[in-house]
Scaffold this active site. Sequence first.
Site, PDB file in Angstrom:
ATOM      1  N   SER A 181       0.842  -1.189   0.000  1.00  0.00           N
ATOM      2  CA  SER A 181       0.000   0.000   0.000  1.00  0.00           C
ATOM      3  C   SER A 181       0.890   1.257   0.000  1.00  0.00           C
ATOM      4  CB  SER A 181      -0.957  -0.043   1.191  1.00  0.00           C
ATOM      5  OG  SER A 181      -2.004   0.872   1.034  1.00  0.00           O
ATOM      6  N   HIS A 201      -8.046  -5.426  -0.281  1.00  0.00           N
ATOM      7  CA  HIS A 201      -6.738  -4.776  -0.173  1.00  0.00           C
ATOM      8  C   HIS A 201      -5.946  -5.287   1.034  1.00  0.00           C
ATOM      9  CE1 HIS A 201      -3.722  -1.672  -0.698  1.00  0.00           C
ATOM     10  NE2 HIS A 201      -3.963  -1.191   0.517  1.00  0.00           N
ATOM     11  N   ASP A 253      -8.586  -6.924  -4.540  1.00  0.00           N
ATOM     12  CA  ASP A 253      -8.333  -5.538  -4.134  1.00  0.00           C
ATOM     13  C   ASP A 253      -9.193  -4.586  -4.961  1.00  0.00           C
ATOM     14  OD1 ASP A 253      -7.225  -3.113  -3.289  1.00  0.00           O
ATOM     15  OD2 ASP A 253      -5.177  -3.887  -3.306  1.00  0.00           O
TER      16      ASP A 253
END
Length: 391
Positions: free
Chosen positions: A174, A371, A341
């Site tokens: 991320s 995610h 995701d």
Amino acid sequence: MTLVGGTERARDFVREDGVLAFVDVGERPLESGVLLPRVRLAYETWGELNADASNAVLVEHALTGDTHLTRGRVREHAPEIERARAEAPGWCEGLVGPGRVIDTNKYFVVCINMLGGCYGSTGPATPAPSSVDPENKPWGSRFPFVTIRDAVRAEAAVADALGIQAWRLVVGGSMGGARALEWAVTFPERVQACGVVASCAASSAEQIAWGQAQNLALRQDPAFNGGDYYDSDFPTAGLGLARRIAHITYRSAAELQTRFSRDPQPGESILGEAAGTRGRYKVESYLDHQASKLADRFDANAYLTLNEALMSHDVARGRGSLEEALARTTCDWLVVAVDSDRLYFPSESDALCAALPVRVPRHTIHSDAGHDGFLIEDAQLGDLVRATVLS
């Protein structure tokens, strides 16, 4: 540049594992043109740096993550609060530790709290220097805008202080993936392998839109007071709402449906006598819980600062096309997407792979979680790390 509480080189003294330490990196010029004075970055390490400093691994945390990757060890007579923190489980236990994929018996592992954060690094909640505020009140609304690139350049100063000229691997998921990618492009000679997990080359319009909704949730809390709330009530309602918005994007629709469906929270009725008087659905209770947990541990201004930095992420900014920006890289690559995701789509990982100067496949973590699968499916991620960049 000073290594607080130590010497100038990490390998010159015996380190404790998983203990918060600090590096004063002086003033930092930012992309905005602002000069940020008196910057300190917090970090933790595990393992020992070898004689030629060739075994260093940097693991980058996500938006609300911290420096505590995994359990550590402290000196025998360390204060109880320090011992408890060091020995507490970390957020990367499945990947980092003795005998694990990133083996702390073999590698010197480092995690740095991002510039602008609230886990020890200079950020909005830290006292401003006397040149900014003679009373050394918190920066608050005066803290400058920082970017992912600003953060990585500051992290390079930490690496210098630790005696690390090049990383064996820089990896993150991320926002951590954005920082890992920026490391490979900004300092290609210092990155031997790069792992970009559940991330992308530049924040998309949709990701920016989600970020704006979170920022507005914070700013519109009356307690936020423009960012100057440290001597009053904290904007926990706004921070909680921002977390709810974010957390919906962190999980998949299928997972939420499977876990919660339309079920009411036990003991609560979803039919109220008037508008706004009903009980909660299970999924609402879940989001309330996530909001409360974050509000208890995170600073609202830091959330805003890091969220804005992530929205600004564009590794090609000022470097021509994405292909031109990535052409300067020389490292091995691991690019990983989570198949469910809905915040960082697998197609964005494909676009990154296509722009790299060498042929790199996109690898996939299979997960129903969305995610957050990059944090949950650590066995899958570990297998990919072992088979590619740490083989």
